[in-house]
Design a protein around this motif. Structure first.
Motif, short mmCIF file in Angstrom:
data_model
loop_
_atom_site.label_atom_id
_atom_site.label_comp_id
_atom_site.label_asym_id
_atom_site.label_seq_id
_atom_site.Cartn_x
_atom_site.Cartn_y
_atom_site.Cartn_z
N GLY A 1 39.16 36.55 46.51
CA GLY A 1 38.58 37.33 46.69
C GLY A 1 36.78 37.29 46.78
O GLY A 1 36.33 38.33 47.26
N LEU A 2 36.63 36.53 45.45
CA LEU A 2 34.63 36.10 45.97
C LEU A 2 34.52 34.86 46.08
O LEU A 2 33.43 34.08 46.06
CB LEU A 2 34.73 35.85 44.29
N ALA B 1 33.24 33.99 48.71
CA ALA B 1 32.03 33.87 49.53
C ALA B 1 31.15 34.02 49.20
O ALA B 1 29.39 33.26 49.55
CB ALA B 1 31.86 34.62 50.82
N ASN B 2 30.68 33.89 47.99
CA ASN B 2 30.13 33.33 46.82
C ASN B 2 29.89 31.99 45.85
O ASN B 2 30.46 31.60 45.78
CB ASN B 2 29.82 34.49 45.70
N PHE C 1 26.35 36.67 45.76
CA PHE C 1 26.30 38.16 46.82
C PHE C 1 26.59 39.36 46.38
O PHE C 1 26.38 40.01 46.57
CB PHE C 1 26.99 37.99 48.08
N VAL C 2 28.01 38.84 45.78
CA VAL C 2 28.75 40.47 45.35
C VAL C 2 27.98 40.59 43.52
O VAL C 2 28.09 42.37 43.69
CB VAL C 2 30.10 39.87 44.72
N GLY C 3 27.29 40.02 43.10
CA GLY C 3 26.92 40.50 41.87
C GLY C 3 27.74 40.59 41.11
O GLY C 3 28.82 39.20 41.13
N GLN C 4 28.55 41.23 39.39
CA GLN C 4 28.85 41.61 39.22
C GLN C 4 30.24 42.63 38.69
O GLN C 4 30.01 43.15 39.77
CB GLN C 4 28.07 42.05 37.62
N THR C 5 31.69 41.36 39.12
CA THR C 5 32.82 42.72 39.35
C THR C 5 33.52 41.83 37.47
O THR C 5 33.15 41.18 37.36
CB THR C 5 33.46 41.57 40.44
N PHE D 1 37.37 42.50 36.16
CA PHE D 1 38.64 43.38 36.48
C PHE D 1 39.47 43.06 34.30
O PHE D 1 39.00 42.13 34.00
CB PHE D 1 39.02 41.52 36.58
N GLY E 1 32.47 45.37 47.37
CA GLY E 1 32.98 43.90 47.27
C GLY E 1 33.64 43.84 46.17
O GLY E 1 33.88 42.49 45.77
N ILE E 2 33.96 44.33 45.42
CA ILE E 2 35.63 44.52 44.76
C ILE E 2 36.77 44.37 45.77
O ILE E 2 37.31 44.49 46.23
CB ILE E 2 35.60 45.86 43.74
N PRO F 1 30.28 46.88 42.01
CA PRO F 1 29.60 47.28 42.93
C PRO F 1 30.24 48.12 44.50
O PRO F 1 30.97 46.70 44.48
CB PRO F 1 28.50 46.13 43.71
N GLY G 1 24.75 42.65 50.08
CA GLY G 1 25.30 41.72 49.18
C GLY G 1 27.11 41.34 48.86
O GLY G 1 27.95 40.86 49.20
N PRO G 2 27.12 42.87 48.35
CA PRO G 2 28.36 42.57 47.55
C PRO G 2 29.78 43.46 49.16
O PRO G 2 30.94 42.49 49.11
CB PRO G 2 28.51 44.56 47.22
N SER H 1 29.83 39.98 51.52
CA SER H 1 30.83 39.26 50.46
C SER H 1 32.35 39.59 50.65
O SER H 1 33.33 38.99 50.53
CB SER H 1 30.27 39.63 49.09
#
Lengths: 429, 429
Positions: free
Chosen positions: A148-149, A151-152, A293-297, A299, B138-139, B302, B307-308, B311
């Protein structure tokens, strides 16, 4: 896509193994629609054949030896739920991978120790080795990180990944009972092992962090490189003082790639009470993934138990059934680097709890000792005296752990210090 | 795995398109290691070729027409970032899928309207159609639902999926400003469209919910079946009263499979202030997924931005590069069912705010009207009078929406009712 069934061999029929059987018995048709082919159990293996597990196992062949199970002609995927870093679990995994069979495992200890070896074996054989269930139970966080992430460039991975510890800290705060009482209650309820060191000592959670870090940073699993500290020394006084200042104490795993190398810590930390991690109660797990790129996620979900762990195992099985083949740790095992260890490379604010004699000039001595070690004070609180002892709480400006330790050593050696000083990192979230 | 590059055609070079270019220019080598083959941009398309977008596009061919882009020999994947439910976005997607090319899209409006048609086209052509970026930015929540939790029968999907709405509700509470003021500020800051109906009216978030529901329940996308209500009528008084009683108001999407059919709602709801959804501030999105084995999982991050969103698009591209081919909505399009609509099938507690004349016997009249419609009172609060009007807050026991509406109609028609009564659902989380 082929319509050939994917055939499983289940090694280990404890809680999680029974959960996997239940999913396949209850949702067989749905699983087939979702992954394009039937998924079936061919054979199972466990220590005791006689035990009643509450599920019907009569349709499956039985093997006493998990290695024999792994080698069966009618097994395409070994589902390893035995546990233990070596012994039969590893022997069965090696046997399966060597025969070009896929392995799905919930075994964090095994992968934390032998992840590189097993990943190389799997990739050389063109087999899948998957471990979603080994990290944060039912939360699909390995998938989120490696797919899912993907690309970061990941900047930091954090998590509260041991439900027992979080339950104990939450209960101490809620009931005002001390560590020993709550631990005893947790053991009575079956949340904590009789030998609690693995849970409350932070080892179990550190295994998980080491796996996440490898997948996040493209580094070889380095469990030995995790700085580990358990929750055994957290007192009710610390929990309450932290809360008073807007924080909560969590056993927090943090992995970060720094200029000096890979920083991995599994230690009790203060986090803002208003943050997602700070608000986490009881046995729920949470993992924070931060990418450029996504910042903070974030879960969150159940970190253990029959249903959640079996759900994670079956997600891996279904990916294999659907033909997904990805490198074990996100990037090919041969390209994973051995990063230098950078223990506590990142400065942080610290929470200090000092128990001082109520004597003239003592605060000046403390401030002087901190200043000499390069630690400056951001906030200080002095509480009502408990007899002769004055509890003093300090939040520092960002400082290096080594300087904090030096200052704590000096202060602890003072005559006016009536108890071992406590220093806990405040992690920015 | 083939080492042939996967070649992209980018249609649309707004914020998101520029983000995709940046990821590929910055992380090309990392992406190749992670998905086993190079990923390259062949050609791009947008309305204005001359505009300076702050990235170097000189290496890519240019097409004025996105349909021509989709048909280029050197394009394997159309990345559709044009937007709009029909027009060039759909024409390009159809052209690509018809030619057996993969499509990655951020276009929730297009999929909410034409998801079934496009999924059938993609699956017939053996092409991937992926839409992670269309839901919750981005999630990686589509992946979590269709892969990470694929072994579960999903019981409920919930989400706060419009950042603008959540920003407005959060700012109203924080600053005490009313809806119109905060909306104007959001427009000034660029958070809300000049025509805000799409955001604050709930349509944008309802598109996302319809896509999640299809993937969760194996049903055809049914956007028309979503009961939609915006946040335009939420007052500061409601926000404060809800807070007083331990709740916060969120524009909440809920989809649930009931015995009567599929229930889909995107409406302002009260959720417990202490829950993950209740604690969500500002433009962050959160999605709750509940499955029969995993229990409750929560995904936060986000929900929009360069970015998100980029991503999420690149995660889909990397899955395609790695050879992953899964049904668009988790199960094959031909097997998705057209579920009957069950609007508000699930009873819930409701929050009622009544503005009543301060006259003898008025509360008795209210209680009688509620009782006659089958609505019983769980808690009631009366606040200090504002002039002649007495604000009365009621939390009901679980009731059906239709009974609540009938009661509100009766109460609103009373002489003693000085303003339109407000009724908001309290969602259990």
């Amino acid at each position: 896509m082929s319509n050939t069934p994917l055939r499983l061999g289940l090694a280990g029929l404890g809680t999680v193994g029974v959960g996997v059987v239940k999913i396949l018995q209850r949702h067989g048709a749905m699983l087939e629609a979702r992954c394009g082919r039937p998924v079936r159990i061919s054979a199972v293996s466990a220590r005791s054949r006689a035990r009643d597990r509450g599920v019907d196992l009569s349709a499956y062949a039985w093997e006493d030896d998990p290695v024999a199970l792994a080698r069966r002609e009618d097994v395409d995927v070994l589902v390893e739920m035995i546990g233990g870093e070596d012994g039969p679990a590893k022997a069965a995994a090696v046997a399966a991978l060597s025969a070009g069979k896929h392995v799905v495992t919930a075994n964090k200890a095994m992968l934390a120790r032998h992840g590189q070896e097993l990943a190389e074996l799997a990739e050389a054989a063109g087999a899948a080795l998957r471990f979603e269930a080994a990290v944060a139970g039912g939360i699909p966080v390995v998938k989120a990180l490696t797919e899912g992430l993907a690309a970061n460039r990941v900047e930091r991975v954090m998590g509260v990944m041991n439900g027992t510890c979080n339950y104990i800290l939450t209960q101490m705060e809620r009931t005002g009972a001390d560590y020993a009482e709550v631990l005893a209650e947790a053991q009575r309820l079956g949340y904590a092992e009789a030998d609690p060191a693995f849970d409350v000592g932070g080892v179990d959670a550190a295994h998980k962090l080491a796996l996440l870090a490898a997948a996040a940073f493209g580094t070889r699993v380095d469990f030995e490189g995790v700085a580990i500290e358990g929750i055994e020394r957290i007192s009710l006084a610390d929990i309450r003082a932290a809360r008073d200042m807007g924080y909560r104490i969590k056993l927090l795993g943090v992995a970060r790639m720094t200029e000096d190398g890979l920083e991995q810590r599994m230690t009790p930390c203060l986090v803002p009470a208003a943050s997602a991690l700070g608000q986490l109660d009881g046995v729920t797990n949470a993992v924070v993934l931060e990418g450029d790129f996504v910042g903070q996620t974030v879960f969150e979900g159940p970190g253990a138990g029959e249903g959640p762990t079996a759900s994670a195992i079956m997600a891996d099985v279904m990916d294999i059934a659907a033909g997904v083949r990805r490198p074990v740790f996100g990037a090919p095992a041969a390209r994973l680097t051995a990063a230098p260890r950078a223990m506590d490379a990142t400065p942080a604010a610290f929470y200090l709890r000092l128990t001082l004699a109520d004597a003239p000039g003592v605060l000046a001595k403390i401030a002087f000792a901190l200043g000499e070690e390069g630690v400056s004070i951001h906030r200080m609180r002095q509480y009502d005296h408990e007899g002769a002892a004055a509890p003093v709480l300090i939040v520092t400006h960002p400082a290096r752990r080594v300087d904090i330790d030096a200052a704590m050593g000096r202060i602890g050696a003072m005559d006016e210090s009536l108890a071992t000083p406590v220093a806990l990192r405040i992690e920015k979230v």
